[in-house]
Motif scaffolding. Sequence first.
Motif, mmCIF file in Angstrom:
data_model
loop_
_atom_site.group_PDB
_atom_site.id
_atom_site.type_symbol
_atom_site.label_atom_id
_atom_site.label_comp_id
_atom_site.label_asym_id
_atom_site.label_seq_id
_atom_site.Cartn_x
_atom_site.Cartn_y
_atom_site.Cartn_z
ATOM 1 N N PRO A 193 0.761 -1.180 0.131
ATOM 2 C CA PRO A 193 -0.073 0.037 0.049
ATOM 3 C C PRO A 193 0.870 1.337 0.047
ATOM 4 C CG PRO A 193 -0.930 -1.781 1.448
ATOM 5 C CD PRO A 193 0.469 -2.105 1.042
ATOM 6 N N MET A 194 0.633 2.306 -0.740
ATOM 7 C CA MET A 194 1.447 3.470 -0.759
ATOM 8 C C MET A 194 0.361 4.755 -1.221
ATOM 9 S SD MET A 194 2.574 2.752 -4.816
ATOM 10 C CE MET A 194 3.190 1.155 -4.533
ATOM 11 N N SER A 195 1.016 5.847 -1.029
ATOM 12 C CA SER A 195 -0.022 6.896 -1.294
ATOM 13 C C SER A 195 -0.238 7.170 -2.758
ATOM 14 C CB SER A 195 0.960 8.099 -0.727
ATOM 15 O OG SER A 195 2.091 8.461 -1.601
ATOM 16 N N ALA A 196 -1.379 7.972 -2.951
ATOM 17 C CA ALA A 196 -1.664 8.198 -4.166
ATOM 18 C C ALA A 196 -0.781 8.793 -5.166
ATOM 19 C CB ALA A 196 -3.102 9.261 -4.347
ATOM 20 N N ALA A 197 0.175 9.566 -4.695
ATOM 21 C CA ALA A 197 1.208 10.172 -5.442
ATOM 22 C C ALA A 197 2.257 9.284 -5.754
ATOM 23 C CB ALA A 197 1.818 11.336 -4.825
ATOM 24 N N ARG A 198 2.601 8.522 -4.818
ATOM 25 C CA ARG A 198 3.647 7.208 -5.158
ATOM 26 C C ARG A 198 2.917 6.299 -6.209
ATOM 27 N NH1 ARG A 198 6.314 4.373 -0.346
ATOM 28 N NH2 ARG A 198 7.591 3.266 -2.198
ATOM 29 N N LEU A 199 1.790 5.921 -6.098
ATOM 30 C CA LEU A 199 1.162 5.046 -7.048
ATOM 31 C C LEU A 199 1.206 5.567 -8.479
ATOM 32 C CD1 LEU A 199 -0.036 2.227 -7.773
ATOM 33 C CD2 LEU A 199 -2.444 3.217 -7.016
ATOM 34 N N LEU A 200 0.928 6.963 -8.743
ATOM 35 C CA LEU A 200 0.876 7.574 -9.842
ATOM 36 C C LEU A 200 2.365 7.587 -10.372
ATOM 37 C CD1 LEU A 200 -0.542 9.022 -11.967
ATOM 38 C CD2 LEU A 200 -0.047 11.122 -10.792
ATOM 39 N N VAL A 201 3.341 7.690 -9.581
ATOM 40 C CA VAL A 201 4.886 7.679 -9.996
ATOM 41 C C VAL A 201 5.216 6.297 -10.292
ATOM 42 C CG1 VAL A 201 7.257 7.678 -9.519
ATOM 43 C CG2 VAL A 201 5.677 9.531 -8.513
ATOM 44 N N SER A 202 4.617 5.219 -9.774
ATOM 45 C CA SER A 202 5.103 3.852 -10.186
ATOM 46 C C SER A 202 4.208 3.340 -11.356
ATOM 47 C CB SER A 202 4.563 2.856 -9.229
ATOM 48 O OG SER A 202 5.055 3.217 -7.661
ATOM 49 N N LEU A 203 2.980 4.018 -11.745
ATOM 50 C CA LEU A 203 2.417 3.738 -12.938
ATOM 51 C C LEU A 203 3.093 4.418 -14.064
ATOM 52 C CD1 LEU A 203 -1.247 4.484 -11.762
ATOM 53 C CD2 LEU A 203 -0.202 2.377 -12.408
ATOM 54 N N HIS A 204 3.628 5.773 -13.876
ATOM 55 C CA HIS A 204 4.456 6.313 -14.898
ATOM 56 C C HIS A 204 5.814 5.491 -15.129
ATOM 57 C CE1 HIS A 204 2.166 10.042 -15.953
ATOM 58 N NE2 HIS A 204 2.099 10.166 -14.696
ATOM 59 N N ARG A 205 6.291 5.103 -14.443
ATOM 60 C CA ARG A 205 7.666 4.356 -14.433
ATOM 61 C C ARG A 205 7.404 2.937 -14.963
ATOM 62 N NH1 ARG A 205 9.578 4.846 -9.631
ATOM 63 N NH2 ARG A 205 8.693 2.722 -8.701
ATOM 64 N N GLY A 206 6.531 2.324 -14.523
ATOM 65 C CA GLY A 206 6.003 1.043 -15.102
ATOM 66 C C GLY A 206 6.908 -0.056 -14.764
ATOM 67 N N SER A 207 6.736 -1.298 -15.585
ATOM 68 C CA SER A 207 7.819 -2.594 -15.181
ATOM 69 C C SER A 207 8.363 -2.747 -16.609
ATOM 70 C CB SER A 207 6.826 -3.711 -14.726
ATOM 71 O OG SER A 207 7.679 -4.984 -14.754
ATOM 72 N N GLY A 208 9.522 -2.792 -16.778
ATOM 73 C CA GLY A 208 10.316 -2.929 -17.795
ATOM 74 C C GLY A 208 9.812 -1.899 -19.045
ATOM 75 N N GLY A 209 9.900 -0.709 -18.454
ATOM 76 C CA GLY A 209 9.566 0.436 -19.461
ATOM 77 C C GLY A 209 8.095 0.597 -20.029
ATOM 78 N N ARG A 210 7.224 -0.202 -19.544
ATOM 79 C CA ARG A 210 5.677 -0.416 -19.780
ATOM 80 C C ARG A 210 4.906 0.313 -18.722
ATOM 81 N NH1 ARG A 210 3.394 -5.761 -20.230
ATOM 82 N NH2 ARG A 210 4.481 -6.137 -18.436
ATOM 83 N N GLY A 222 1.906 1.893 -16.602
ATOM 84 C CA GLY A 222 0.484 1.267 -16.309
ATOM 85 C C GLY A 222 0.800 -0.175 -15.650
ATOM 86 N N THR A 223 2.083 -0.658 -15.754
ATOM 87 C CA THR A 223 2.262 -2.112 -15.286
ATOM 88 C C THR A 223 3.107 -2.337 -14.162
ATOM 89 O OG1 THR A 223 4.298 -2.400 -16.592
ATOM 90 C CG2 THR A 223 2.180 -2.811 -17.765
ATOM 91 N N LEU A 224 2.917 -3.135 -13.345
ATOM 92 C CA LEU A 224 3.898 -3.348 -11.933
ATOM 93 C C LEU A 224 4.344 -4.516 -12.104
ATOM 94 C CD1 LEU A 224 1.539 -1.682 -9.138
ATOM 95 C CD2 LEU A 224 3.417 -0.821 -10.575
ATOM 96 N N ALA A 225 4.325 -5.448 -13.193
ATOM 97 C CA ALA A 225 5.135 -6.791 -13.226
ATOM 98 C C ALA A 225 5.199 -7.039 -14.493
ATOM 99 C CB ALA A 225 4.306 -7.787 -12.123
ATOM 100 N N PRO A 226 6.201 -7.999 -14.818
ATOM 101 C CA PRO A 226 6.353 -8.303 -16.294
ATOM 102 C C PRO A 226 5.275 -9.361 -16.543
ATOM 103 C CG PRO A 226 7.936 -9.395 -14.711
ATOM 104 C CD PRO A 226 7.353 -8.319 -13.860
#
Length: 844
Positions: A790-807, A809-813
């Motif tokens: 669980p994370m804050s809304a802002a951190r989740l947005l950063v994770s969505l932008h970064r993505g997984s493997g350059g994708r 909106g993803t958090l796992a391959p």
Amino acid sequence: MTDRSNPHHNATDRQLRLLVGLVVFVASIPIGASAYAIASGRSHDTSILVVIGLIAAVIASNRAKVNVRLRSNKWGQSWTDIVVLVGLTIAPPPWVVLCTVVGVAIGRLLARVSPIKIAFGAAKDTVWASVGAGVLYAYGADFRGGAPEFHAAALVLAFIALTVVDELIANPVIALGTRTPLRQFFLRYLDIRVGFGAARLVVAVFVVWLLSVNRDAQLLLVAPLLILTLHLWYSGRIRKRDERISWQRLATSAEALNDVDLGRVLEVAVKWAPELFSADGAEVELFDGDPPRLVRGTGGKIDTNNDDTRRTDAFVITTVLEGRADKRPVGEFRLHFRGAVTLNEMENYKLRTFASALNTAIHNASAYSELQRVAVVHAHDAAHDALTGLANRRQLLDEGQKKIAQGHADGVIALLLLDLNHFKEVNDTLGHAAGDDVLKQVADRLKAAARDGDLVSRLGGDEFAVLLTGLPAPAVAAHRAERLVAALREPIEVEGMRISVEASGGIATAPSSGGIAELLRRADVAMYQAKRSGGRIATYSHARDTADIGRFAITGSMSSAVADGTLTVDFQPIVDLVSGEVRAAEALARWHHPDHGTVDPLRFLETVERSGLLPAFAEAVLDQALLACVSWREAGFDLPVAVNVAPRSLLDPRFPGSVMTRLRTHDLPPDRLILELTETLTISQLEVVDQVLGRLRDEGVRLALDDFGTGYSSLSVLSRIPVHELKIDSQFVTAMETSPEAGAVIRSTVDLGRSLDLAVVAEGVDSEPQRRALWELGCAAGQGQLFARPMSAARLLVSLHRGSGGRPGTLAPALHDEGAVIRLSPHRRAAPRQRGERLPHLGG
């Protein structure tokens, strides 16, 4: 009918015969003297004597009758005094006396009255004639030449003497015969009697004056006409007075019957009825009841003994008392008379009216008695345990609060809380019937071991409490508690087996504040201390009540946490198991207390639900969740947000309106909000819950059933609550690798979701093997630490932008390269439900 065994009646009859005999004896003296005088003197004009005798006979047989009793033979008012006065003016006293005796006797015989009344009437009127003659003689009248010559004043004095003699002789006899107090009988109709006496005197004076003007004996025939006129007047006055009094008494008796106590109703009935209907006695018998109820009233005395010995009176009038609904006879009302009685139409109507009032009063009193009985039963049931008969929690709280409010004037107050150890094993092994038997035997032992003044109660399940009062010191409470627990040491025999019952108990003394609720809480804390330590009894210690300290701190700070921003919301993403794409996020409330740090959600959520902060708390969490959803959407990630709903919110019909207002405020479509419901708390059949959920779904809000598989009625919940998705509880995901049963639950849940066209989300996905196993079982989406904490809304947005493997909106391959797997629908999709259009699954 007369009760021959009644000594009161027998004594009255003897007194009546003696009094009448005395009057007859007194009358025999002037009768004898008159006969002697006539035998030794000269004769008189026989025509005058015949007229006098006939008039006396007619008057005696047609006297105005006072309705003293409902009998065919009645004591009445005589008119013979007029004849006596007139006779004394035209004939010698001996002839007047003898004519009076003979005429009255003949008249009474013609009226068919009883012998005792014939004797009394003739004797009384004879005494009148003698007294009248004596007064005239004392006034100076001379009877030696036949009829005396005298003035009107002498006639007035003679009439007064006759009236006084009548009152002195007649009133005691009639009062005794009617069993009426002499004073009451004398005052009855006194005003009418005085007026009637004056009228009689006027008639007598007028007749005497008429004879003095024209000495013609035939003028005596005028007397009957005048007497008849007075008779009609007197009878009418008496009848109207009697009827008015009778109706007044009937109304008064009906009002007296208006009582809620059945015993008093019956006693009033048998007390009033004899006087109201001039009966010798009355009784009411009710057939219902064991034995039937019988109440009698005679001579002002009431007999409530249920003695079925019947009275032996000569005449009885019986009225049947009927039930209201089925008209079934419920009893009888009886009037008892010493002689035969014929009731006229008016008397029958009064009797029916009284019986109807009595019947209504009996029904009302019986209904009130039944209501009281039911109220007592309900009050007992509301304050007692149905199984053991002990006091329940409600009575314990009420009585305990009263004792604490009274203070410690009578000693220290303490509470022992007992919990049976391993009682569930008794129910599981021997069945609930055996468990109930154990609870009843435990209750009996505690009651036997408790002292007078102690309150033994069952709080529910296998938990008992004993309120100890009158303790000389707090230290004595533990000693008393040990004795109560010791009463359970002996084995209990159930279904032929001996079972040892062990209990853990907590003892606490009444606090200075907080009342019985705080005392119960402290005893509960002490009991769990005893369970943790393995002892039988533990005494409450404030120093070890750390949970209590934290709870009060949390309660005091929660109200400000909603407003000052220390209450925050974190988000855990929900990920497609195949592609690793984020499909939604679940909002999780967090509270960072300034003194206690991060507070466990379970602790402060329980406090919120018990306090009045739930609406404000729910609104604050929902606002933060929707704000986060708006920020993600503006950044290009249109993700739904899932928010948990407290069970109490579903009981508020205003909840759907509040949700829709916030969605419109944040300009979000309703399908961007997922409300998660706890399965074990949403199986209630309350109609308001169905209405709240139905309205939310109709508005487009998505519903998810959380912790699926841990509740008691999962299938029945799905058939009633229109949800869109199921969330598999994390305990099944954790155990699936080692427990085939857990895997079977997950597989059946996935199959159920496919059959009902529901999305299925697995919680607690913490490892890659779990992810693959879930995917192989057909589960499309999951959330857990594998993807993100669980994370804050802002951190989740950063994770969505970064993505997984350059994708983004993803958090796992992805589990497979793009295009390597072709996903086919394993079955035809079920038709959507009636309520609204089915939204697509999470995860494709």
